[in-house]
Design a protein around this motif. Structure first.
Motif, PDB file in Angstrom:
ATOM      1  N   ILE A 267       0.869  -1.172   0.000  1.00  0.00           N
ATOM      2  CA  ILE A 267       0.000   0.000   0.000  1.00  0.00           C
ATOM      3  C   ILE A 267       0.906   1.221   0.000  1.00  0.00           C
ATOM      4  CG2 ILE A 267      -1.785   1.262   1.227  1.00  0.00           C
ATOM      5  CD1 ILE A 267      -2.723  -1.403   2.364  1.00  0.00           C
ATOM      6  N   TYR A 268       0.775   2.007  -1.041  1.00  0.00           N
ATOM      7  CA  TYR A 268       1.679   3.129  -1.283  1.00  0.00           C
ATOM      8  C   TYR A 268       3.106   2.600  -1.300  1.00  0.00           C
ATOM      9  CZ  TYR A 268      -2.594   5.677  -0.352  1.00  0.00           C
ATOM     10  OH  TYR A 268      -3.882   6.117  -0.386  1.00  0.00           O
ATOM     11  N   ASP A 269       3.973   3.082  -0.453  1.00  0.00           N
ATOM     12  CA  ASP A 269       5.354   2.600  -0.460  1.00  0.00           C
ATOM     13  C   ASP A 269       5.635   1.625   0.675  1.00  0.00           C
ATOM     14  OD1 ASP A 269       5.976   4.069  -2.685  1.00  0.00           O
ATOM     15  OD2 ASP A 269       6.666   5.816  -1.541  1.00  0.00           O
ATOM     16  N   ASN A 270       4.594   1.165   1.346  1.00  0.00           N
ATOM     17  CA  ASN A 270       4.770   0.272   2.485  1.00  0.00           C
ATOM     18  C   ASN A 270       4.373  -1.157   2.119  1.00  0.00           C
ATOM     19  OD1 ASN A 270       5.497   2.404   4.256  1.00  0.00           O
ATOM     20  ND2 ASN A 270       3.337   2.931   4.466  1.00  0.00           N
ATOM     21  N   GLU A 271       5.143  -2.114   2.628  1.00  0.00           N
ATOM     22  CA  GLU A 271       4.817  -3.521   2.426  1.00  0.00           C
ATOM     23  C   GLU A 271       4.406  -4.134   3.746  1.00  0.00           C
ATOM     24  OE1 GLU A 271       7.161  -6.250   0.291  1.00  0.00           O
ATOM     25  OE2 GLU A 271       7.672  -4.812  -1.270  1.00  0.00           O
ATOM     26  N   TYR A 272       3.342  -4.917   3.691  1.00  0.00           N
ATOM     27  CA  TYR A 272       2.815  -5.604   4.855  1.00  0.00           C
ATOM     28  C   TYR A 272       2.636  -7.076   4.508  1.00  0.00           C
ATOM     29  CZ  TYR A 272       1.580  -0.770   5.933  1.00  0.00           C
ATOM     30  OH  TYR A 272       1.621   0.586   6.144  1.00  0.00           O
ATOM     31  N   ILE A 273       2.295  -7.858   5.510  1.00  0.00           N
ATOM     32  CA  ILE A 273       1.964  -9.264   5.311  1.00  0.00           C
ATOM     33  C   ILE A 273       0.458  -9.402   5.463  1.00  0.00           C
ATOM     34  CG2 ILE A 273       2.211 -11.613   6.230  1.00  0.00           C
ATOM     35  CD1 ILE A 273       4.714 -10.492   4.809  1.00  0.00           C
ATOM     36  N   LEU A 274      -0.169 -10.067   4.517  1.00  0.00           N
ATOM     37  CA  LEU A 274      -1.598 -10.358   4.564  1.00  0.00           C
ATOM     38  C   LEU A 274      -1.756 -11.856   4.780  1.00  0.00           C
ATOM     39  CD1 LEU A 274      -4.615  -9.664   4.199  1.00  0.00           C
ATOM     40  CD2 LEU A 274      -4.269 -10.005   1.731  1.00  0.00           C
ATOM     41  N   ILE A 275      -2.391 -12.216   5.874  1.00  0.00           N
ATOM     42  CA  ILE A 275      -2.680 -13.620   6.158  1.00  0.00           C
ATOM     43  C   ILE A 275      -4.190 -13.788   6.112  1.00  0.00           C
ATOM     44  CG2 ILE A 275      -2.515 -15.497   7.832  1.00  0.00           C
ATOM     45  CD1 ILE A 275       0.028 -14.144   8.892  1.00  0.00           C
ATOM     46  N   THR A 276      -4.656 -14.670   5.242  1.00  0.00           N
ATOM     47  CA  THR A 276      -6.080 -14.923   5.097  1.00  0.00           C
ATOM     48  C   THR A 276      -6.410 -16.255   5.753  1.00  0.00           C
ATOM     49  OG1 THR A 276      -6.123 -13.686   3.023  1.00  0.00           O
ATOM     50  CG2 THR A 276      -7.978 -15.165   3.452  1.00  0.00           C
TER      51      THR A 276
END
Length: 128
Positions: free
Chosen positions: A105-114
């Motif tokens: 999202i924008y310049d940030n990276e995150y971890i998405l766990i579904t």
């Protein structure tokens, strides 16, 4: 409605972890808001059970957004342990899958766990 009651009960139960929880969407968030859990009831398969009773198989998706892979794994363990104690107006709850991916999202990276769950419950004819 039983479906709505189950989802709200799930949200209240997960709030005990002191995570931000939202239903269906989180339009904006800051890294300080993480971890964030977004709860979605995506599909309700309905079949007749008796003359005036319906059997429901409700698909629920928990989207956990975390700052890092390591933090995501720690939060995942906490959520899965919390789900063991979840009680509401349903017959069974089953874990059907866990998926991990990157979320940018924008310049940030995150971890998405579904986390996908299948919740079964019964209702009267013509109700959810």
């Amino acid at each position: 409605m039983r479906r709505e009651s189950i989802i709200f009960d799930l949200q209240e139960h997960l709030k005990q972890l002191n995570y931000q929880t939202e239903l269906f969407n989180a339009f904006t968030f800051e890294p300080s808001d993480l971890p964030l859990i977004i709860i979605k009831d995506t599909k309700d398969d309905i079949t007749p059970y008796a003359l005036d009773v319906l059997n429901h198989k409700l698909s629920v998706e928990l989207n956990l957004i975390a700052l890092s892979y390591q933090k995501g794994n720690e939060h995942l363990k906490q959520i899965l342990n919390a789900l063991k104690d979840f009680k509401s107006k349903f017959q069974t709850i089953n874990l059907t899958s866990i998926d991990k991916s990157n979320l940018e999202i924008y310049d940030n990276e995150y971890i998405l766990i579904t986390i996908e769950l299948l919740i079964t419950y019964k209702s009267e004819l013509w109700s959810a």
